[in-house]
Design an enzyme around this catalytic site. Structure first.
Site, short mmCIF file in Angstrom:
data_model
loop_
_atom_site.label_atom_id
_atom_site.label_comp_id
_atom_site.label_asym_id
_atom_site.label_seq_id
_atom_site.Cartn_x
_atom_site.Cartn_y
_atom_site.Cartn_z
N ALA A 134 64.28 50.21 35.22
CA ALA A 134 65.81 50.22 34.71
C ALA A 134 66.40 50.20 36.31
O ALA A 134 67.57 49.27 35.60
CB ALA A 134 66.16 51.83 34.71
N THR A 151 64.38 57.52 31.48
CA THR A 151 64.74 56.52 32.46
C THR A 151 65.30 57.74 34.07
O THR A 151 65.70 56.71 34.98
CB THR A 151 66.47 55.84 32.19
OG1 THR A 151 67.56 56.96 32.21
CG2 THR A 151 66.15 54.99 30.60
N HIS A 153 58.64 51.86 35.00
CA HIS A 153 59.76 51.96 35.91
C HIS A 153 60.89 51.58 36.27
O HIS A 153 60.93 50.85 37.76
CB HIS A 153 59.53 53.07 37.20
CG HIS A 153 60.62 53.69 38.02
ND1 HIS A 153 59.89 55.27 38.78
CD2 HIS A 153 61.19 53.20 37.89
CE1 HIS A 153 61.04 55.66 38.81
NE2 HIS A 153 62.14 54.61 38.84
N MET A 172 75.21 65.18 32.77
CA MET A 172 76.10 63.75 33.08
C MET A 172 76.96 63.44 34.29
O MET A 172 77.65 63.84 35.28
CB MET A 172 76.96 64.79 31.72
CG MET A 172 78.25 63.56 31.43
SD MET A 172 78.12 62.42 30.57
CE MET A 172 77.79 62.95 28.34
N GLY A 173 75.71 63.04 34.74
CA GLY A 173 76.39 62.40 36.41
C GLY A 173 76.40 60.93 35.94
O GLY A 173 76.50 60.63 34.61
N ARG A 174 76.12 59.66 37.11
CA ARG A 174 77.05 57.86 36.83
C ARG A 174 76.42 57.25 35.71
O ARG A 174 77.01 56.94 34.56
CB ARG A 174 77.04 58.20 37.87
CG ARG A 174 77.53 58.04 38.94
CD ARG A 174 77.36 57.33 39.83
NE ARG A 174 76.52 57.78 41.16
CZ ARG A 174 76.44 58.69 42.35
NH1 ARG A 174 77.50 58.38 42.59
NH2 ARG A 174 75.47 58.97 42.52
N GLU A 195 52.83 57.95 37.76
CA GLU A 195 53.15 56.67 38.12
C GLU A 195 52.29 55.59 38.48
O GLU A 195 52.17 56.46 39.77
CB GLU A 195 54.65 56.70 37.65
CG GLU A 195 55.38 56.60 36.91
CD GLU A 195 57.05 56.79 37.34
OE1 GLU A 195 56.97 55.67 38.23
OE2 GLU A 195 57.97 56.71 37.13
N ARG A 234 63.74 60.64 35.86
CA ARG A 234 61.54 60.55 36.58
C ARG A 234 60.84 61.78 35.71
O ARG A 234 61.31 62.48 34.56
CB ARG A 234 61.97 61.43 37.37
CG ARG A 234 63.10 61.45 38.63
CD ARG A 234 61.74 60.86 39.14
NE ARG A 234 62.36 59.97 40.42
CZ ARG A 234 63.53 59.06 41.15
NH1 ARG A 234 63.12 58.30 40.01
NH2 ARG A 234 64.01 58.51 42.05
C1 DGY Z 1 65.98 55.07 41.51
O1 DGY Z 1 66.65 54.41 42.43
O2 DGY Z 1 65.66 56.28 42.19
C2 DGY Z 1 65.62 54.92 40.62
O3 DGY Z 1 64.66 54.81 39.62
C3 DGY Z 1 64.87 53.47 40.21
O4 DGY Z 1 64.70 52.52 39.34
#
Ligand code: DGY
Length: 329
Positions: free
Chosen positions: A289, A237, A287, A155-157, A268, A239
């Site tokens: 997001a 979303t 990747h 539960m981060g940002r 990846e 890793r």
């Molecule tokens: C990050 O900044 O770590 C993200 O995975 C890039 O989208």
């Protein structure tokens, strides 16, 4: 005094690149793919600063091969591509770009969540394949969002931003795990910090937002997937290596969980013939997001700020190892 020399490992938005070019003697890699590790070392060898991407392995051997290096600025919030302990040992400040990716990443997590829950990609593909013959009373039946339970692992940002979207927009109950209590989400969203076993057993949607480290690698393994509900949707979303992909394939095929939405994979890029891509209930994005105009511009700005601050011997705007005192030449 001569201008500092820096290696920038890919073309990044002008918001940052222009400032780096104005202040430094910048070698900017303009290939369509990242430089190889050997090229990265070679091009950084005589540099004072390195502006790296999450696709660049920045390890102890590279640091030792680049004795002039005074700062590493990663164009990402994540930093699992960098050996932070080695950088700290060598007195090298490492910058990252937190904060500015939060909304774009939470939006993508929600996009994958709803698209996977409603089988949007498979349904769309069926039209392209000429399979739309009539309105189907039993076809592409998905999962409901309103009133569902959302489980956030980390539960981060970003986790908090996704939880807010799901709670305020869809009345979802929020469960979470995190090493730290998050009083804000407990107060604002009624979120409950629970053991991972309970989260997996009760959640309709499970979304991953943990950093990748030795403790979290493979956290969604066969046992975790077996503990999830058969209607559950898994979203990642964060890793790729947080998920055991072979176990995920089995869980999807056997109906242990309903669907998955992945913006990150291991490795990846994912191979085009990866069996997960043939699973109708698995949605995979490459990747992306953080790929919005504003977010990538803001990431470039912070990455440039971090690089220039480190070269000037000033504290970085966002440092992963703030205990390292900035160095001057
Ligand atoms: C990050 O900044 O770590 C993200 O995975 C890039 O989208």
């Amino acid at each position: 005094m001569s201008r500092p020399r820096v290696f920038v490992t890919r073309i990044i938005p002008e918001e940052g690149l222009a400032r780096v070019r104005a202040a430094c003697d910048a070698d900017v890699w303009d290939g369509p793919l990242p430089p190889s590790y050997e090229t990265l070392v070679e091009r950084t060898r005589e540099c004072d600063g390195l502006l790296s991407l999450l696709t660049d392995r920045v390890d102890a051997a590279l640091m030792d091969a680049c004795p002039r290096l005074r700062v590493i600025s990663n164009f990402a919030v994540g930093f699992n591509n960098i050996d932070i302990a080695a950088a700290t040992e060598r007195g090298l400040p490492v910058g990252n770009t937190p904060g500015v990716l939060t909304d774009a990443t939470a939006d993508m997590a929600f996009c994958l969540l709803i698209a996977a829950a409603r089988q949007l990609v498979a349904a769309e593909r069926s039209i392209r394949d000429g399979e739309w013959r009539t309105w189907e009373p039993m076809g592409f039946i998905g999962q409901d969002l309103v009133g569902a339970t959302l489980g956030i692992l980390g539960m981060g940002r970003v986790g908090a931003a996704l939880a807010a979207r799901c709670h305020h927009g869809f009345g979802m109950r929020v469960l979470y795990t995190d090493p730290l209590q998050n009083a804000d989400v407990e107060r604002d969203l009624g979120a409950e910090r629970v053991a991972v076993e309970r989260l997996l057993a009760e959640s309709d949607f499970v979304s991953l937002h943990a950093n990748l480290d030795d403790a979290t690698r493979g956290m969604i393994d066969a046992a975790a997937l077996a503990a999830m509900k058969p209607n559950a949707v898994l979203v990642n979303t964060a890793r790729g290596p947080l998920v055991d992909q072979a176990a995920l394939l089995h869980a999807l095929r056997s109906g242990e969980i309903f669907a998955a939405g992945l913006d990150v994979t291991d490795p990846e890029p994912m191979a085009a013939d990866d069996p997960l891509l043939a699973e109708p209930r698995c949605i995979v994005a490459p990747h992306i997001a953080s790929a919005t105009v504003r977010t990538r511009g803001a990431m470039a700005e912070i990455a440039a700020d971090n690089l220039l601050a480190g070269l000037d011997g000033r504290p970085l705007r966002h440092s992963v190892n703030p205990e390292v005192a900035p160095r001057t030449r």
